[in-house]
Design a protein around this motif. Structure first.
Motif, mmCIF file in Angstrom:
data_model
loop_
_atom_site.group_PDB
_atom_site.id
_atom_site.type_symbol
_atom_site.label_atom_id
_atom_site.label_comp_id
_atom_site.label_asym_id
_atom_site.label_seq_id
_atom_site.Cartn_x
_atom_site.Cartn_y
_atom_site.Cartn_z
ATOM 1 N N GLN A 157 -21.826 -10.822 -13.138
ATOM 2 C CA GLN A 157 -21.870 -12.224 -12.681
ATOM 3 C C GLN A 157 -20.656 -12.553 -11.810
ATOM 4 O OE1 GLN A 157 -24.651 -13.033 -12.893
ATOM 5 N NE2 GLN A 157 -25.448 -13.783 -14.813
ATOM 6 N N GLN A 158 -19.493 -12.037 -12.198
ATOM 7 C CA GLN A 158 -18.304 -12.308 -11.386
ATOM 8 C C GLN A 158 -18.429 -11.694 -10.000
ATOM 9 O OE1 GLN A 158 -15.192 -10.951 -14.099
ATOM 10 N NE2 GLN A 158 -14.401 -13.030 -14.125
ATOM 11 N N GLY A 161 -19.688 -14.241 -7.593
ATOM 12 C CA GLY A 161 -18.980 -15.508 -7.455
ATOM 13 C C GLY A 161 -18.894 -16.375 -8.695
ATOM 14 N N TYR A 162 -19.368 -15.858 -9.843
ATOM 15 C CA TYR A 162 -19.303 -16.649 -11.068
ATOM 16 C C TYR A 162 -17.851 -16.797 -11.528
ATOM 17 C CZ TYR A 162 -19.681 -17.430 -16.120
ATOM 18 O OH TYR A 162 -19.536 -17.904 -17.393
ATOM 19 N N GLU A 163 -17.482 -18.017 -11.932
ATOM 20 C CA GLU A 163 -16.116 -18.239 -12.425
ATOM 21 C C GLU A 163 -16.162 -18.754 -13.847
ATOM 22 O OE1 GLU A 163 -13.074 -19.815 -9.386
ATOM 23 O OE2 GLU A 163 -15.022 -20.296 -8.541
ATOM 24 N N SER B 84 -15.058 -11.358 -4.251
ATOM 25 C CA SER B 84 -16.505 -11.131 -4.297
ATOM 26 C C SER B 84 -17.195 -11.632 -3.019
ATOM 27 C CB SER B 84 -17.118 -11.785 -5.539
ATOM 28 O OG SER B 84 -17.060 -13.183 -5.419
ATOM 29 N N PHE B 109 -27.967 -19.532 -7.369
ATOM 30 C CA PHE B 109 -26.756 -19.370 -8.179
ATOM 31 C C PHE B 109 -25.699 -18.549 -7.438
ATOM 32 C CE2 PHE B 109 -24.242 -16.861 -11.207
ATOM 33 C CZ PHE B 109 -23.680 -17.875 -11.956
ATOM 34 N N SER B 113 -21.034 -20.771 -4.990
ATOM 35 C CA SER B 113 -19.581 -20.809 -4.784
ATOM 36 C C SER B 113 -19.181 -21.028 -3.318
ATOM 37 C CB SER B 113 -18.948 -19.525 -5.313
ATOM 38 O OG SER B 113 -19.503 -18.434 -4.655
ATOM 39 N N ARG B 161 -25.044 -13.315 -0.116
ATOM 40 C CA ARG B 161 -23.664 -13.801 -0.003
ATOM 41 C C ARG B 161 -22.956 -13.215 1.230
ATOM 42 N NH1 ARG B 161 -21.227 -15.752 -4.398
ATOM 43 N NH2 ARG B 161 -19.314 -14.567 -4.066
#
Lengths: 255, 287
Positions: A157-158, A161-163, B84, B109, B113, B161
């Motif tokens: 997930q990171q 871009g997951y934080e 990322s 999702f 970001s 992304r």
């Protein structure tokens, strides 16, 4: 964030008196310490119970792992401090931290020193059906596997871009979904796979079975059990007679 | 090592090492340059340090010593979230990342970001779903997709992304021929788009056929780095890993043992077909 702290609940083979003890005694230890912790809401008695854990931790040569488990739960500890201080008082918050530390430590010691195979045997000796005992020990054995999987999920997930850190309680809870949903799905899938693997190996085909290992309640286990029972009796006595106990036991912060 | 004089490498790894908290040494003094637009394979047996190496690229693990530079910038102080955006790692198991209610939400999702306007996000989602033939599954739960489709979705959720470096961990594992073909087309397309691609694989035939440069790892070190045909045909190097020689090389060796001495330099399937065709032609004309 690392989920390394879950390793603090993973069995590690070591040569210590605690490791050699019967798992039933250690299960009793975890339960009795949890009950004792739940009996009190004041700082001093909980502090004494907490202190009494330290010799047992040293006996099992577990100090490093124990510190790791505490460190890993620092987020939970902060959460308890903030909530309890806001809604009740700082003294109550500190007492609750001791309570949670006692409970976590007691179960951490249990998981760190009990071999999953021995756990199944001890449950069977308590007349629990083999299927249940096996399921319980299997669940126990999968704790590190799930910890490893949780770390992989977090990494995946990171990578998109997951934080972890988000502002606000609701956002923080929402933020757990990307970790929890894959973890639950993977665990369910694994459970089905394990069930199929067990059935293909003839699990439960015979009612009676023999065991390669046996466990025995030795003298040191009896001594430990007597100590635990006395400890519980003493805790209950203090709780019942709490009002007539010396005043220092009721001490709390002036704030 | 690839020789490029004019441009600086996109990824510069300088003497990095990494040990896990339990003491296991995963990487030892790794030195590596990867240039923009390259397609690089990383091979070696399990536990050789391949996955640890790629995890250092987006900060999932931080080297115990040494430095990594991406676009000439030291990444040691950069967060995973920032990295990322430049390095997209697609892990082996897609079920480790799929969680949303629908395929569309899953892509959304990944784009969260970037703080893009809603319309732009929607355009990107439509584009990527079409590109990956996932349009028909738009409203379906990602958990109900087949293995191949969920792998596609996992890849799409990273590629949307638009990272400049794409890292694939075992992309061909458990994939059927059609899915592998789709993946080959995908990497060809992404390379044309200027992406740098790193692939961890155990699939010797796949690497031999499609990856121009291979890095071979053993015990946390790089033991070979060069053109794939040269690395994978080297019996000494192959013996140090759990790999086997490519089938075409094995065939080549059998022919050599049978007195086909001029076959030594025939290293690809097409070359071998031509060689055998010529040989048969020659034989039949002699008769």
């Amino acid at each position: 964030m690392s989920l390394e702290f879950l390793n603090a609940f993973k069995f590690m083979k070591k040569k210590s008196i605690l490791h050699k003890m019967d798992p039933r005694g250690k299960l009793l230890f975890s339960i009795i310490y949890t009950i004792s912790a739940l009996l009190f809401t004041k700082i001093v008695p909980l502090f004494f119970i907490f202190i009494s854990l330290i010799p047992i931790i040293l006996l099992g040569k577990l100090f490093k792992q124990w510190i790791k488990s505490i460190k890993g739960l620092s987020f939970l500890i902060m959460f308890i401090i903030i909530l309890n201080t806001l809604f009740i008082s700082l003294s109550f918050a500190i007492a609750m931290i001791f309570r949670i530390l006692i409970m976590i430590s007691a179960f951490s010691i249990f998981f760190l020193t009990v071999d999953p195979n021995e756990l199944a045997l001890s449950l069977i000796s308590m007349k629990l059906p083999y299927e249940f005992a096996f399921s319980f020990s299997l669940a126990f054995r999968f704790v590190p596997t799930i910890a490893f999987e949780a770390q992989n999920i977090l990494d995946a997930q990171q990578s998109r871009g997951y934080e972890m850190q988000k502002k606000g309680l609701i956002n923080q809870i929402k933020n757990l979904f990307p970790l929890l949903i894959p973890l639950i799905i993977c665990s369910i899938k694994r459970a089905f796979n394990v069930a199929e693997a067990l059935e293909s190996r003839g699990f439960g085909s015979r009612k009676e079975r023999s065991y390669y290992y046996t466990i025995k309640y030795s003298l040191k286990d009896w001594i430990f059990t007597v100590y635990l029972l006395l400890f519980l009796a003493f805790s209950i006595f203090i709780r019942i007679q709490f009002n007539i106990m010396p005043e220092f036991l009721m001490w709390s912060l002036p704030v | 090592m690839m020789q490029k004089v004019k441009e600086l490498p996109l990824v510069m790894i300088r003497k990095i090492g990494y040990s896990y908290p339990n003491g296991t040494v995963a990487l030892k003094a790794i030195d590596l340059n990867i240039f923009k637009g390259e397609l690089v394979g990383i091979m070696g047996k399990n536990g050789a340090g391949k996955t640890s190496l790629i995890r250092t690229l987006n900060g999932l693990i931080r080297p115990t010593y040494g430095n990594i530079f991406i676009n000439s910038q030291n990444i040691s102080s950069k967060s995973i979230a920032t990295l990322s955006k430049h390095v997209g790692i697609i892990f082996q198991n897609p079920s480790h990342q799929l969680f949303a209610n629908s395929v569309e939400e899953e892509i959304k999702f990944s784009l969260k970001s970037f703080n893009l306007p809603k319309e732009e996000i929607q355009i990107k989602i439509d584009q990527i779903l079409q590109e990956y033939n996932l349009e028909k599954y738009r409203n379906r739960s990602p958990l109900n997709l087949s293995g191949g489709e969920s792998k596609k979705l996992a890849i799409a959720s990273i590629i949307c992304r638009n990272p400049e470096i794409l890292v694939f961990d075992e992309p061909t594992l458990g994939q059927d021929a059609k899915e592998i073909e789709f993946f080959i087309n995908l990497i060809t397309r992404e390379r044309k788009n200027g992406k740098t691609i790193i692939i961890i694989t155990h699939n010797v035939e796949f690497a031999y056929e499609y990856i121009p440069r291979t890095i071979l790892m053993a015990d946390g070190q790089i033991i070979a780095d060069g053109p794939t045909k040269k690395v994978l045909n080297n019996e000494f190097l192959i013996n140090q890993t759990s790999l086997i020689l490519p089938q075409i090389r094995q065939f080549n060796l059998v022919l050599q043992q049978n007195k086909f001495h001029d076959v030594e330099d025939v290293l690809s399937t097409n070359e071998m077909i031509d060689y055998l065709r010529n040989y048969i032609k020659q034989k039949s004309s002699n008769v």
